[in-house]
Motif scaffolding. Structure first.
Motif, PDB file in Angstrom:
ATOM      1  N   LEU A 148      52.958  39.318  25.705  1.00 57.29           N
ATOM      2  CA  LEU A 148      51.896  38.523  25.083  1.00 57.29           C
ATOM      3  C   LEU A 148      51.405  37.425  26.031  1.00 57.29           C
ATOM      4  O   LEU A 148      50.199  37.164  26.122  1.00 57.29           O
ATOM      5  CB  LEU A 148      52.405  37.907  23.775  1.00 57.29           C
ATOM      6  N   ALA A 149      52.341  36.793  26.747  1.00 62.02           N
ATOM      7  CA  ALA A 149      51.949  35.766  27.715  1.00 62.02           C
ATOM      8  C   ALA A 149      51.077  36.354  28.812  1.00 62.02           C
ATOM      9  O   ALA A 149      50.091  35.739  29.243  1.00 62.02           O
ATOM     10  CB  ALA A 149      53.195  35.111  28.316  1.00 62.02           C
ATOM     11  N   ALA A 150      51.417  37.552  29.259  1.00 62.80           N
ATOM     12  CA  ALA A 150      50.634  38.193  30.315  1.00 62.80           C
ATOM     13  C   ALA A 150      49.247  38.592  29.830  1.00 62.80           C
ATOM     14  O   ALA A 150      48.245  38.401  30.525  1.00 62.80           O
ATOM     15  CB  ALA A 150      51.379  39.421  30.837  1.00 62.80           C
ATOM     16  N   VAL A 151      49.170  39.134  28.625  1.00 63.86           N
ATOM     17  CA  VAL A 151      47.898  39.663  28.117  1.00 63.86           C
ATOM     18  C   VAL A 151      46.901  38.554  27.823  1.00 63.86           C
ATOM     19  O   VAL A 151      45.702  38.697  28.095  1.00 63.86           O
ATOM     20  CB  VAL A 151      48.150  40.527  26.863  1.00 63.86           C
ATOM     21  N   VAL A 152      47.346  37.439  27.271  1.00 64.05           N
ATOM     22  CA  VAL A 152      46.409  36.408  26.823  1.00 64.05           C
ATOM     23  C   VAL A 152      46.085  35.370  27.897  1.00 64.05           C
ATOM     24  O   VAL A 152      45.185  34.542  27.692  1.00 64.05           O
ATOM     25  CB  VAL A 152      46.938  35.685  25.567  1.00 64.05           C
ATOM     26  N   THR A 153      46.775  35.381  29.028  1.00 64.57           N
ATOM     27  CA  THR A 153      46.517  34.388  30.069  1.00 64.57           C
ATOM     28  C   THR A 153      45.743  35.004  31.221  1.00 64.57           C
ATOM     29  O   THR A 153      45.622  36.223  31.343  1.00 64.57           O
ATOM     30  CB  THR A 153      47.832  33.782  30.588  1.00 64.57           C
ATOM     31  N   ASP A 154      45.232  34.146  32.083  1.00 62.31           N
ATOM     32  CA  ASP A 154      44.372  34.608  33.177  1.00 62.31           C
ATOM     33  C   ASP A 154      44.881  34.158  34.544  1.00 62.31           C
ATOM     34  O   ASP A 154      44.114  33.710  35.395  1.00 62.31           O
ATOM     35  CB  ASP A 154      42.927  34.134  32.970  1.00 62.31           C
ATOM     36  N   HIS A 155      46.191  34.271  34.737  1.00 62.71           N
ATOM     37  CA  HIS A 155      46.791  33.934  36.028  1.00 62.71           C
ATOM     38  C   HIS A 155      47.500  35.151  36.623  1.00 62.71           C
ATOM     39  O   HIS A 155      48.619  35.055  37.110  1.00 62.71           O
ATOM     40  CB  HIS A 155      47.762  32.764  35.873  1.00 62.71           C
ATOM     41  N   TRP A 156      46.833  36.304  36.557  1.00 61.17           N
ATOM     42  CA  TRP A 156      47.397  37.510  37.163  1.00 61.17           C
ATOM     43  C   TRP A 156      47.331  37.433  38.678  1.00 61.17           C
ATOM     44  O   TRP A 156      48.280  37.776  39.370  1.00 61.17           O
ATOM     45  CB  TRP A 156      46.667  38.752  36.658  1.00 61.17           C
ATOM     46  N   ALA A 157      46.196  37.010  39.203  1.00 64.27           N
ATOM     47  CA  ALA A 157      46.026  36.929  40.655  1.00 64.27           C
ATOM     48  C   ALA A 157      45.187  35.712  40.998  1.00 64.27           C
ATOM     49  O   ALA A 157      44.303  35.305  40.228  1.00 64.27           O
ATOM     50  CB  ALA A 157      45.369  38.193  41.192  1.00 64.27           C
ATOM     51  N   VAL A 158      45.465  35.127  42.150  1.00 61.58           N
ATOM     52  CA  VAL A 158      44.707  33.980  42.663  1.00 61.58           C
ATOM     53  C   VAL A 158      44.009  34.416  43.946  1.00 61.58           C
ATOM     54  O   VAL A 158      44.645  34.986  44.845  1.00 61.58           O
ATOM     55  CB  VAL A 158      45.634  32.778  42.935  1.00 61.58           C
ATOM     56  N   LEU A 159      42.715  34.154  44.022  1.00 65.97           N
ATOM     57  CA  LEU A 159      41.898  34.557  45.173  1.00 65.97           C
ATOM     58  C   LEU A 159      41.401  33.327  45.901  1.00 65.97           C
ATOM     59  O   LEU A 159      41.054  32.319  45.276  1.00 65.97           O
ATOM     60  CB  LEU A 159      40.702  35.397  44.700  1.00 65.97           C
ATOM     61  N   SER A 160      41.342  33.431  47.216  1.00 65.61           N
ATOM     62  CA  SER A 160      40.959  32.272  48.014  1.00 65.61           C
ATOM     63  C   SER A 160      39.979  32.678  49.112  1.00 65.61           C
ATOM     64  O   SER A 160      40.233  33.647  49.849  1.00 65.61           O
ATOM     65  CB  SER A 160      42.199  31.629  48.637  1.00 65.61           C
TER      66      SER A 160
END
Length: 228
Positions: A24-36
């Motif tokens: 649930l934490a993975a599905v509802v949050t938006d910190h899967w990947a960070v791009l720079s």
């Protein structure tokens, strides 16, 4: 259900709860990947981004000194103004520097759809486990184990789709990103895969019929066949 089975199911349920929380934490949050992107000059603002299954967030960061770990913008934990957009809001005329719009939108929609299937299987598995505590319903442990295993497989497929999405963005000449790393939402998804597969397998083992402790003695105690 035998008392020994009840104890094992309760222990497995604790693992299931941790796996469900991670998913649930993975599905509802938006910190899967960070791009720079590349930082061209110091004492200027650059835009880093992080995204999940549903939206992408860009963060304006004022860079004073170079990042010792690379030439990108960040780290993302630095203070700055953040602007988030859901993937359905992307059009070919907007955010062109962020995504190869059509391709990346398809990737993320696919990952999100598979994650929804994972949540559905997880709900069915939970329902079966709860009902299995009723008298004579221990047979529900077997479908529960299969549902949790299916949920784990679905979430790891979502992980792979996101991974391919990030790889395509980094390799593309149409995007500005030069560096990336996977963040804590991605870690939660991987952890939920491991825990749900483990608990699903445990439930399948628990649901298997018990073998007699002394099979030879059992055979000897059987009534002999009479010959007519």
């Amino acid at each position: 259900m035998f008392e020994e089975q009840v104890t094992r199911v309760k222990i497995t349920s604790v693992v299931i709860l941790v796996g469900m929380s991670s998913m649930l934490a993975a599905v509802v949050t938006d910190h899967w990947a960070v791009l720079s992107p590349r930082v061209e000059k110091l004492n200027a603002t650059c835009e880093a981004a992080h995204f999940g299954l549903w939206r992408l967030c860009k963060k304006s960061i004022f860079i004073v000194e170079e990042d010792p770990d690379g030439k990108g913008c960040g780290p993302i934990s630095l203070p700055g103004a953040e602007n988030c957009s859901y993937f359905k809001h992307f059009t070919s005329g907007e955010e062109a520097e962020v995504f190869e719009v059509k391709t990346q939108k398809e990737y993320n929609i696919s990952a999100a759809a598979i994650a929804i299937f994972s949540l559905f299987f997880m709900f069915l598995g939970t329902l079966c486990v709860v009902l299995s505590f009723g008298k004579g319903r221990d047979y529900l442990l077997r479908p529960a184990g299969m549902f949790f295993a299916f949920a784990g497989l679905c979430i790891i497929i979502s992980v792979e789709v996101i991974r391919q999405s990030v790889k395509r963005m980094i390799d593309s000449d149409e995007t500005i990103w030069i560096e990336y790393y996977y963040s804590w939402s991605f870690t939660c998804a991987c952890a939920s895969f491991f825990l749900l597969i483990l608990s699903g397998g445990a439930l399948l083992l628990i649901s298997m019929p018990h073998m007699p402790r002394n099979p030879w003695e059992t055979c000897m105690d059987a009534e002999p066949d009479t010959l007519e």
